[in-house]
Design a protein around this motif. Sequence first.
Motif, PDB file in Angstrom:
ATOM      1  N   ALA A 171       0.833  -1.212   0.000  1.00 21.16           N
ATOM      2  CA  ALA A 171       0.000   0.000   0.000  1.00 21.16           C
ATOM      3  C   ALA A 171       0.863   1.255   0.000  1.00 21.16           C
ATOM      4  N   ILE A 172       1.918   1.245   0.775  1.00 19.83           N
ATOM      5  CA  ILE A 172       2.816   2.406   0.836  1.00 19.83           C
ATOM      6  C   ILE A 172       3.528   2.613  -0.495  1.00 19.83           C
ATOM      7  N   SER A 173       3.894   1.503  -1.154  1.00 19.37           N
ATOM      8  CA  SER A 173       4.594   1.611  -2.438  1.00 19.37           C
ATOM      9  C   SER A 173       3.709   2.197  -3.531  1.00 19.37           C
ATOM     10  N   ARG A 174       2.373   2.096  -3.342  1.00 21.79           N
ATOM     11  CA  ARG A 174       1.452   2.607  -4.364  1.00 21.79           C
ATOM     12  C   ARG A 174       1.082   4.077  -4.162  1.00 21.79           C
ATOM     13  N   LEU A 175       1.600   4.705  -3.127  1.00 24.05           N
ATOM     14  CA  LEU A 175       1.304   6.119  -2.913  1.00 24.05           C
ATOM     15  C   LEU A 175       1.856   6.948  -4.070  1.00 24.05           C
ATOM     16  N   PRO A 176       1.105   7.938  -4.535  1.00 27.61           N
ATOM     17  CA  PRO A 176       1.555   8.754  -5.676  1.00 27.61           C
ATOM     18  C   PRO A 176       2.893   9.443  -5.407  1.00 27.61           C
ATOM     19  N   LYS A 177       3.739   9.438  -6.408  1.00 28.69           N
ATOM     20  CA  LYS A 177       5.047  10.092  -6.267  1.00 28.69           C
ATOM     21  C   LYS A 177       4.907  11.599  -6.111  1.00 28.69           C
ATOM     22  N   THR A 178       3.828  12.131  -6.670  1.00 28.51           N
ATOM     23  CA  THR A 178       3.625  13.588  -6.625  1.00 28.51           C
ATOM     24  C   THR A 178       2.996  14.048  -5.312  1.00 28.51           C
ATOM     25  N   MET A 179       2.659  13.129  -4.455  1.00 29.48           N
ATOM     26  CA  MET A 179       2.009  13.473  -3.191  1.00 29.48           C
ATOM     27  C   MET A 179       2.980  14.235  -2.283  1.00 29.48           C
ATOM     28  N   GLU A 180       2.470  15.273  -1.610  1.00 30.06           N
ATOM     29  CA  GLU A 180       3.304  16.051  -0.689  1.00 30.06           C
ATOM     30  C   GLU A 180       3.906  15.146   0.379  1.00 30.06           C
ATOM     31  N   LYS A 181       5.124  15.472   0.801  1.00 30.62           N
ATOM     32  CA  LYS A 181       5.816  14.642   1.784  1.00 30.62           C
ATOM     33  C   LYS A 181       5.039  14.539   3.090  1.00 30.62           C
ATOM     34  N   ARG A 182       4.450  15.656   3.528  1.00 27.97           N
ATOM     35  CA  ARG A 182       3.705  15.604   4.785  1.00 27.97           C
ATOM     36  C   ARG A 182       2.463  14.713   4.674  1.00 27.97           C
ATOM     37  N   CYS A 183       1.891  14.682   3.460  1.00 29.87           N
ATOM     38  CA  CYS A 183       0.732  13.811   3.246  1.00 29.87           C
ATOM     39  C   CYS A 183       1.156  12.343   3.204  1.00 29.87           C
ATOM     40  N   LYS A 184       2.307  12.090   2.564  1.00 21.39           N
ATOM     41  CA  LYS A 184       2.812  10.721   2.530  1.00 21.39           C
ATOM     42  C   LYS A 184       3.121  10.217   3.938  1.00 21.39           C
ATOM     43  N   ALA A 185       3.692  11.099   4.750  1.00 21.32           N
ATOM     44  CA  ALA A 185       4.014  10.712   6.128  1.00 21.32           C
ATOM     45  C   ALA A 185       2.756  10.322   6.888  1.00 21.32           C
ATOM     46  N   PHE A 186       1.708  11.074   6.679  1.00 19.57           N
ATOM     47  CA  PHE A 186       0.430  10.791   7.341  1.00 19.57           C
ATOM     48  C   PHE A 186      -0.174   9.489   6.821  1.00 19.57           C
ATOM     49  N   MET A 187      -0.093   9.290   5.498  1.00 24.60           N
ATOM     50  CA  MET A 187      -0.635   8.069   4.899  1.00 24.60           C
ATOM     51  C   MET A 187       0.093   6.840   5.429  1.00 24.60           C
ATOM     52  N   ARG A 188       1.403   6.952   5.619  1.00 20.94           N
ATOM     53  CA  ARG A 188       2.149   5.822   6.176  1.00 20.94           C
ATOM     54  C   ARG A 188       1.684   5.501   7.594  1.00 20.94           C
ATOM     55  N   GLN A 189       1.438   6.575   8.353  1.00 16.42           N
ATOM     56  CA  GLN A 189       0.949   6.377   9.713  1.00 16.42           C
ATOM     57  C   GLN A 189      -0.403   5.649   9.712  1.00 16.42           C
ATOM     58  N   ILE A 190      -1.279   6.051   8.799  1.00 18.85           N
ATOM     59  CA  ILE A 190      -2.617   5.443   8.735  1.00 18.85           C
ATOM     60  C   ILE A 190      -2.526   3.990   8.298  1.00 18.85           C
ATOM     61  N   ILE A 191      -1.712   3.746   7.277  1.00 18.47           N
ATOM     62  CA  ILE A 191      -1.570   2.382   6.758  1.00 18.47           C
ATOM     63  C   ILE A 191      -1.024   1.435   7.826  1.00 18.47           C
ATOM     64  N   CYS A 192      -0.105   1.953   8.659  1.00 13.57           N
ATOM     65  CA  CYS A 192       0.506   1.125   9.706  1.00 13.57           C
ATOM     66  C   CYS A 192      -0.203   1.251  11.053  1.00 13.57           C
ATOM     67  N   PHE A 193      -1.337   1.928  11.053  1.00  8.67           N
ATOM     68  CA  PHE A 193      -2.028   2.201  12.310  1.00  8.67           C
ATOM     69  C   PHE A 193      -2.542   0.915  12.968  1.00  8.67           C
ATOM     70  N   GLU A 194      -2.321   0.808  14.276  1.00  6.33           N
ATOM     71  CA  GLU A 194      -2.817  -0.312  15.058  1.00  6.33           C
ATOM     72  C   GLU A 194      -3.588   0.246  16.250  1.00  6.33           C
ATOM     73  N   PRO A 195      -4.860  -0.064  16.366  1.00 16.09           N
ATOM     74  CA  PRO A 195      -5.712   0.514  17.427  1.00 16.09           C
ATOM     75  C   PRO A 195      -5.171   0.304  18.834  1.00 16.09           C
ATOM     76  N   GLU A 196      -4.520  -0.826  19.079  1.00 24.74           N
ATOM     77  CA  GLU A 196      -4.036  -1.095  20.431  1.00 24.74           C
ATOM     78  C   GLU A 196      -2.827  -0.237  20.811  1.00 24.74           C
ATOM     79  N   LYS A 197      -2.218   0.419  19.840  1.00 21.25           N
ATOM     80  CA  LYS A 197      -1.045   1.239  20.124  1.00 21.25           C
ATOM     81  C   LYS A 197      -1.336   2.738  20.078  1.00 21.25           C
ATOM     82  N   GLY A 198      -2.563   3.114  19.829  1.00 20.99           N
ATOM     83  CA  GLY A 198      -2.877   4.531  19.773  1.00 20.99           C
ATOM     84  C   GLY A 198      -4.310   4.788  19.385  1.00 20.99           C
ATOM     85  N   CYS A 199      -4.736   6.034  19.519  1.00 19.76           N
ATOM     86  CA  CYS A 199      -6.087   6.441  19.140  1.00 19.76           C
ATOM     87  C   CYS A 199      -6.028   7.241  17.852  1.00 19.76           C
ATOM     88  N   LEU A 200      -7.027   7.025  17.025  1.00 22.17           N
ATOM     89  CA  LEU A 200      -7.055   7.682  15.725  1.00 22.17           C
ATOM     90  C   LEU A 200      -7.090   9.201  15.872  1.00 22.17           C
TER      91      LEU A 200
END
Length: 411
Positions: free
Chosen positions: A89-118
């Motif tokens: 999923a992370i590899s399919r993120l658009p290359k043109t996407m802003e870095k701050r948006c990519k960072a957030f998307m990585r966080q969401i993709i790797c998000f685990e409910p037991e380790k944090g709140c959305l």
Amino acid sequence: MSIFILMACSPTHFLSFPFLNNNNLPFPSKFLSKSTNSQSLKPQFIPFSIPITNAQITQNVQIQENEEVPKFKWLEIKQDNMSESQKAAISRLPKTMEKRCKAFMRQIICFEPEKGCLSDLLAAWVKIMKPRRADWLSVLKELKFLDHPLLLQISELVLLEESFEGNIRDYTKMIHQYAKLERLQDAENILLAMNKRGLTCDQVTLTTMVHMYSKAGHFNLAEETFEEMKLLSEPLDKRSYGSMIMAYIRAGMPSKGEELMKEMELQEIYAGREVYKALLRAYSMKGDAKGAQRVFDAYQVAGIRPDIKLFGLLINAYHLAGQSQNARVAFDNMRKAGIEPDDKCVALLLATYEKENRLNTALDLLLSLEKEGILIGKEASQVLVEWFRRLGVVEDVAHVLRECVGNVPAS
């Protein structure tokens, strides 16, 4: 590559608020005070739950003296700890996407409910990256593209962020999504939250609510919402009218829907193709041939060319009404319009002839179709076989027809 994930969890971001009756809302409305899920609510209060801002969460936590406020921070996570699906999923993120948006998307993709709140995850991104509306929209668009399971949750939380600058269309889209999932209470909560933020309901939002209520079988709520819509300053468009016509159809009142359609036509507003088709189907299934013919005629007046499904519904109406001559007229008009009859239409016409025991007329129809190279299909063939069986001549006649027509099954 360095990937970060949020650690720790704060108290829940959902609180319950009672709102005084409609006088407190920017757009007073009778239907807003009615919950589809609980009829026992007292009329003077509207209880509902909505996510609230991080500032309110902090304030709520501070007054709980015995509860420790958890601190959270962004921690690095190695790729070795990610699943293959997360890496993909992370590899399919658009290359043109802003870095701050990519960072957030990585966080969401790797998000685990037991380790944090959305909600904490969003708050952290806001604090660190200072996103703008365009960034939020970019993230939501990508989540939708990935069909991510957290899309709805994140969308609802995003509405509360000041940097998102949520407008009435954003809220309407959220209502529409919940309506598609038949989550009426969630949709109503979003509507109330929208009003609380000072955004007035408009025609698009109320049209969405009419659709939602009618699909869920809450006709009275749909009708009340439509009446509220008529009080708006702007004239109703074909979508708004269409939503109420569909509500009448679903409630088994096609004649009321037709009345509303005539009201539209007087204003030179014409419903969409699907609305006409739904109304014609409602009359057709009841065997109301006159109603079906009126809608069929109105369909053509609206400038829409009938297709084979429309002709099939009209023929079916005449079949159920036992009017073989009118059914044949509709059948011939279909052929004159350049539409080749399908097996369903031929079967309906044959079944109509069978009702009136007009075997010779039915055979003449089959021969005329055969001359034009149109062979009858399975459904029409079965009608003939059952008819011949009742006459006691199934073997003899079926043999002759197999030679002439070529598709009558053996008994």
